[in-house]
Design a protein around this motif. Sequence first.
Motif: not given
Length: 588
Positions: A202, A206-207, A210, A213-214, A304-305
Amino acid sequence: MTPAIIIFTTASAATASRIATLTGGRVHACGPAGEGAAELLPRLFRERVPIIGVCAAGILIRLLAPYLGDKHNEPPVIAVSADGKHVVPLLGGHHGANHMAHDIAIQLGGTAAPTTASDSRFSRGLDEPPPGYVLANPETAKSAMAALLNGAAIALTGHAPWLEEAGYPLVENGTVAITVSEKRAGDTLTYHPQTLIAGMGCERGVDAAEAIELLQTVLQENGLAPQSLAAIATIDLKSDETALNAVAAHFNVPLRLFSAEELAEEADRLPNPSEIVRAEVGTPGVAEAAAIKAGSLLVPKHKSKKVTCAIGIAPEPIEAAHFGGRRGELHLVGIGPGEAMQRTTSAVAALERTTDWVGYGLYLDLVDDLKTGQVEHRFGLGDEEPRVRHALELAANGKSVALICSGDAQIYAMAALVFELLQATGTRAVSPAAQRVMVESHPGISAFQMASARAGALIGHDFCCISLSDLLTPRADILKRLDAAALGDFVTAFYNPRSMRRVDLVEKAKQVFLAHRPPETPVIIAKSLGRPEEEVRVIRLDALNTEEIDMLTIVLIGSSQSKAFTRGDGNMITFTPRGYQRKAEAAQ
């Protein structure tokens, strides 16, 4: 968790000592009258600490009966005869008590006597799979167990050699269907083997939502059970990444670490290598490379992002403790003045679970009764910075380290120095790995608290603490603080009041306070608190003889409002009122 071994007579001591050696447990001697047992055993039970009583089973039953409720959350409770010949699991049979009793009996040359139906026929119940397997649907185990006890056999889909080893009959057309799979459970009794590794990478900061969830999405889309996760794995540079630690906590698995060099070993096996990642961290992939360390790649990299995730799979359940490395831990442990009863539960737990103890030799000696194989790292009294640096670098190597301080680690001890070195740059800087270790504080009772408690409640109102040592603090600053404390009418505790070299500052302090306090102001002189030679006295400020004070003494001077009186037992008590009398008078 470390077992608590309870004894009530000296006749049980030898057997208890052997059990402590076998289990790494701690012996609690309650005395023939059961002194303290009525408080100790319920507390241990509530904290789910395994309890092994070298005593009659009835004693344990009577003490714990009022606290029995949810059998699914009870810890192991075992009764052992004083000669070690009989070992009876009383509670928590399927939470480890039966196996613990069996192991103890073998080592003591005795006999285990489990009374659960499954353990009388099979060596392991269906609801207590071995480490590495998770029962997905416990509600189905009871009916399956009943059928097997009545002569049914198992039709097994998947691989679980422990079932046959436990004595269960396995046949192709068995009527009790059991599935062992990483896939989500259906209607049949299912065990999830912990064979999956979630490799993750990551962006910094990062939050956590996120990242969680991924991984949830990747598992769900591939029909994989979260219970089959053995660990989250990543590059060691991310050991302190909040999001990845949050993912591990969310899925209740450890975060395991690999160096860039270790991950780069898998470069030829990566389906999605990245030269950008290689240039940045030294390996062409993090998520996939970490996942492949399990054995093979099951799910390639998803993005993800700001987070990447891949899933690896092993042919057998993974022992996470031996997979990659772990984030180091540094526990700042305050052990109080020295008396075992004054240690906090948090401090004791930290000392018991850490692998390495670092500290001044005297402090290590004061907690020797808690030692269960920890490696000691002893330092001299003046070696504070080498001591802290050593503790940080030990933790940087993945160790779980206790930095032991007397009193409280925050008060004239090592906690501040730990953070000073973590912030330091240049020649004082610790290694990058040390800067990423987890630091957790376990407060202890400080000397000024103990001194006040021994003699009443002198710190019942505003107070301050001043160290009279000028080794680290300029003398002028100490004198300025003495003036301010005296003028502010604070109850004031003097740490490090006098040494062989420094003999005049405590006398100056006395004179400064006499200028602002009545001569009858109460003063506490406390020497060697928490140790056999402890001495605590309450005197008047004008009677303070500073020549009798040494480095093992703490001095507390009352405020102008502090009071002293003699109780019926002859003890002098001192306290500082907060103003309740004025409040009561105003209410009249």
